[in-house]
Scaffold this motif. Structure first.
Motif, PDB file in Angstrom:
ATOM      1  N   UNK A  21       0.829  -1.204   0.000  1.00 29.28           N
ATOM      2  CA  UNK A  21       0.000   0.000   0.000  1.00 29.28           C
ATOM      3  C   UNK A  21       0.869   1.261   0.000  1.00 29.28           C
ATOM      4  N   UNK A  22       1.977   1.186   0.722  1.00 30.76           N
ATOM      5  CA  UNK A  22       2.868   2.361   0.768  1.00 30.76           C
ATOM      6  C   UNK A  22       3.425   2.661  -0.616  1.00 30.76           C
ATOM      7  N   UNK A  23       3.842   1.634  -1.347  1.00 32.50           N
ATOM      8  CA  UNK A  23       4.447   1.847  -2.665  1.00 32.50           C
ATOM      9  C   UNK A  23       3.401   2.141  -3.749  1.00 32.50           C
ATOM     10  N   UNK A  24       2.272   1.427  -3.717  1.00 31.98           N
ATOM     11  CA  UNK A  24       1.282   1.572  -4.789  1.00 31.98           C
ATOM     12  C   UNK A  24       0.386   2.783  -4.603  1.00 31.98           C
ATOM     13  N   UNK A  25       0.014   3.080  -3.338  1.00 32.31           N
ATOM     14  CA  UNK A  25      -0.931   4.157  -3.080  1.00 32.31           C
ATOM     15  C   UNK A  25      -0.265   5.410  -2.513  1.00 32.31           C
ATOM     16  N   UNK A  26       0.976   5.269  -2.103  1.00 27.69           N
ATOM     17  CA  UNK A  26       1.672   6.419  -1.554  1.00 27.69           C
ATOM     18  C   UNK A  26       1.210   6.800  -0.161  1.00 27.69           C
ATOM     19  N   UNK A  27       0.660   5.819   0.570  1.00 28.93           N
ATOM     20  CA  UNK A  27       0.187   6.108   1.918  1.00 28.93           C
ATOM     21  C   UNK A  27       1.350   6.062   2.917  1.00 28.93           C
ATOM     22  N   UNK A  28       1.050   6.569   4.136  1.00 28.60           N
ATOM     23  CA  UNK A  28       2.051   6.464   5.208  1.00 28.60           C
ATOM     24  C   UNK A  28       2.079   5.033   5.718  1.00 28.60           C
TER      25      UNK A  28
END
Length: 329
Positions: A21-28
């Protein structure tokens, strides 16, 4: 082992989801971790943010992996618990059958430092015995070793009855307190009047109480230990000899007690006539009558009677020869 693999798989899925999720969506990392946990556990909360098409496909894959692993883990845990229960049931039935078959066996109450030593000697002599132990961990260890063990409080009547005390030959009270040992002695004597009971006493004042309760013999480890230490200083050679004879440090020498039964052809015969030493090779140290009288180094004219206890020194083969000799008719 399988549970460890499942736990490692779950940790791996959580790390995969958090990083994905961090890499694909740019979330924290916090948002990614939170989204991963609600996906894997299927709690049904809303998405942290709007997901991209790739993010939704990743969520579906993560959900399948997480739910599959969780259900597999639950199934494995249920299987392990079921197998344990089945083993307990069949193990219990096997124990009950073995205990019912026991006769002329030995019972040890308490598997502490003294009880474990006694059990070790019984095992060395291949004597049938059963241990009553209240500590669950100790009892489980004994069970794994294939030893007959009953988990429970030896002061309870039903524990002694389960150990088949009515057909037992002897009982050793090696519980932590004198009060417990007195109580077990009293109960065991009531259940089996012919039982030989040996009890441990921590206090000298408890010896008389245990004898009054029905103990055939009471042993105080502290008194015996102190006397042995004193003899080791005062008569070191004699103490060393006795220690060598009574221990199993050597297989070349054995010191044992043999009882003359009714009907033996030795009854009424003088030692000179019996030719015990010449025929068996043992050295006859002493003879104790049923009255309790002890005769050390009995002379050649001493007459042997039924019930006499012969204390002999010799090799294991010679002592066994003496046993066969006293049972000859």
């Amino acid at each position: 082992m399988r549970i460890g693999y499942i736990a490692a798989s779950l940790v791996g899925i959580i790390l995969l989801g958090t990083v994905g999720y961090t890499l694909m969506e740019g979330w924290s990392l916090v948002e990614s971790f939170y989204m991963t946990m609600i996906t894997v556990t299927t709690v049904g909360f809303n998405e942290v943010r709007e997901l991209s098409t790739t993010g939704r496909m990743f969520t579906v894959a993560l959900m399948i992996l997480g739910v599959g692993t969780l259900f597999y883990g639950i199934a494995i845990i249920a299987e392990i618990r079921f197998e344990e229960r089945v083993r307990q049931i069949f193990g219990r039935r096997k124990l009950v059958k073995e205990l019912k078959r026991l006769e002329n066996h030995h019972i040890i109450c308490g598997y502490g430092r003294i009880g474990s030593t006694v059990a070790g000697e019984y095992a060395r002599e291949s004597l049938p015995h059963v241990v009553i132990e209240s500590d669950e961990t100790t009892a489980a260890q004994l069970d794994q070793e294939g030893r007959l063990v009953i988990l429970g409080d030896a002061t309870r009547d039903e524990m002694l009855i389960e150990a088949n005390v009515k057909t037992a030959k002897s009982l050793v009270c090696a519980l932590p307190t004198d009060a417990e040992n007195v109580f077990v002695t009293l109960t065991a004597r009531a259940l089996n009047p012919n039982l030989y009971i040996l009890s441990r006493a921590a206090l000298e004042s408890s010896i008389g109480k245990m004898e009054a309760a029905g103990a055939n013999r009471v042993v105080s480890p502290y008194i015996m230990g102190g006397m042995h230490m004193a003899q080791s200083v005062l008569r070191p050679k004699l103490a060393g000899f006795l220690e060598e004879v009574t221990s199993h440090a050597t297989t070349d020498l054995d010191f044992d007690e043999v009882t003359v039964p009714e009907g033996s052809d030795l009854v009424g015969m003088a030692i000179r006539e019996s030719k015990i030493s010449q025929e068996t090779g043992v050295y006859l140290l002493s003879i104790r009558h049923n009255s309790g009288e002890m005769r050390f180094n009995p002379g050649p004219d001493f007459q042997i009677q039924a019930g006499d206890h012969l204390y002999a020194l010799g090799t294991p083969e010679e002592v066994e020869s003496l046993r066969r000799r006293v049972h000859a008719k």
